[in-house]
Design a protein around this motif. Structure first.
Motif, PDB file in Angstrom:
ATOM      1  N   LYS A 106      -1.923   3.880 -10.657  1.00  0.00           N
ATOM      2  CA  LYS A 106      -2.655   4.701 -11.620  1.00  0.00           C
ATOM      3  C   LYS A 106      -2.060   4.607 -13.029  1.00  0.00           C
ATOM      4  CE  LYS A 106      -0.096   9.069 -11.049  1.00  0.00           C
ATOM      5  NZ  LYS A 106      -0.179  10.493 -10.641  1.00  0.00           N
ATOM      6  N   ASN A 149      -2.893  -3.496  -8.497  1.00  0.00           N
ATOM      7  CA  ASN A 149      -3.784  -3.047  -9.565  1.00  0.00           C
ATOM      8  C   ASN A 149      -4.307  -1.630  -9.345  1.00  0.00           C
ATOM      9  OD1 ASN A 149      -4.115  -5.420 -11.454  1.00  0.00           O
ATOM     10  ND2 ASN A 149      -4.620  -6.401  -9.523  1.00  0.00           N
ATOM     11  N   LYS A 150      -4.053  -1.061  -8.176  1.00  0.00           N
ATOM     12  CA  LYS A 150      -4.485   0.306  -7.884  1.00  0.00           C
ATOM     13  C   LYS A 150      -3.483   1.344  -8.404  1.00  0.00           C
ATOM     14  CE  LYS A 150      -7.029  -1.038  -3.703  1.00  0.00           C
ATOM     15  NZ  LYS A 150      -7.144  -0.860  -2.228  1.00  0.00           N
ATOM     16  N   GLU A 152       0.826  -1.204   0.000  1.00  0.00           N
ATOM     17  CA  GLU A 152       0.000   0.000   0.000  1.00  0.00           C
ATOM     18  C   GLU A 152       0.864   1.260   0.000  1.00  0.00           C
ATOM     19  OE1 GLU A 152      -4.030  -1.610   2.273  1.00  0.00           O
ATOM     20  OE2 GLU A 152      -2.383  -0.736   3.443  1.00  0.00           O
ATOM     21  N   ASN A 154       1.513   6.738  -6.821  1.00  0.00           N
ATOM     22  CA  ASN A 154       0.344   7.483  -7.298  1.00  0.00           C
ATOM     23  C   ASN A 154       0.427   8.977  -6.999  1.00  0.00           C
ATOM     24  OD1 ASN A 154      -0.787   5.247  -8.451  1.00  0.00           O
ATOM     25  ND2 ASN A 154      -2.260   4.866  -6.812  1.00  0.00           N
TER      26      ASN A 154
END
Length: 242
Positions: free
Chosen positions: A80, A77-78, A41, A48
């Motif tokens: 950007k 997959n988060k 994370e 990002n």
């Protein structure tokens, strides 16, 4: 996984259409059972917050079977924007097919030719499977990739620095790779140099700029010395721009 070294690297390229292009280059994450969700994370949050046109990941995303780290992969997959990735030797060993399924928001580039639109211009990008792919009965379509890279401007993605000659022979403007971990622990740099043409950083051969990323993760032992991990923005600068 170490996330301490965020950097911007300027790379000179021979095609003016690539001027000011910004690429987020990640490599060798080596996500395994000990990698924490908070580390993944944190990586995504750092990336990002950066400004870039697209991201590339040059192999070795995993270092264990996907079934053990499925939740962690889903977090990736988060990231950007568009993310292009190719296989590394560890990805092949632990299950490339399952990795592809896990990275459903990424663009898989093994033996693939693609285009990126940047400032209304076409950039040709292609990728090759890792050099160990033959042991997994996966063909490297080198001739197809070489031919495609003759289109300008062009970028080649591969895991190992050894593939730089393919970029040179195709007159590719940029070759991005990883694999070496920058030697990971000094003085093992010298051993790596015996089997790889480059260890880390920028190199120029003919009309091709080469960048070897030291990666984020570690292999064997979770320790680095004189080979810091890196999250890198590559800013391309055309030689013809005054």
């Amino acid at each position: 996984m170490t996330l301490s070294n965020l950097q911007t690297v300027e790379i000179l390229v021979t095609n003016k259409k690539l001027d000011d292009l910004k690429i987020l280059h990640l490599s060798d994450l080596h996500i395994n059972k000990k990698t924490t969700i908070s580390q993944i994370e944190e990586l995504i949050n750092i990336c990002n917050d950066l400004v870039f046109d697209f991201c590339v990941i040059t192999g070795d995303i995993i270092d264990t079977k996907v079934k053990f780290i499925k939740e962690k992969l889903e977090i990736l997959n988060k990231l950007k924007g568009k993310v292009y990735y190719i296989s590394g030797n560890h990805d092949l060993f632990y299950g490339l097919e399952d990795l592809e399924k896990g990275l459903f928001n990424f663009i898989f580039m093994d033996n693939i030719c693609n285009v990126i639109i940047y400032k209304n211009e076409i950039i040709h990008i292609a990728g090759l499977p890792d050099r160990f792919s033959k042991f997994f009965k996966i063909k490297r379509e080198e001739n197809k990739i070489k031919k495609y890279l003759l289109n300008e401007p062009s970028i080649l993605l591969a895991h190992q620095p050894k593939d730089y000659k393919i970029a040179l022979n195709s007159n590719a403007n940029l070759f991005l790779c990883g694999h070496t971990h920058g030697g990971q622990i000094y003085p093992f740099h010298y051993l790596v140099r015996l089997v790889q043409p480059f260890i880390a950083g920028i190199f120029y051969k003919k009309n091709t700029a080469i960048y070897v990323n030291k990666g984020i993760g570690t292999w064997g032992i979770n320790f680095r010395y004189k080979a810091d991990a890196e999250i890198t923005i590559l800013k391309l600068i055309s030689k013809s721009v005054k």
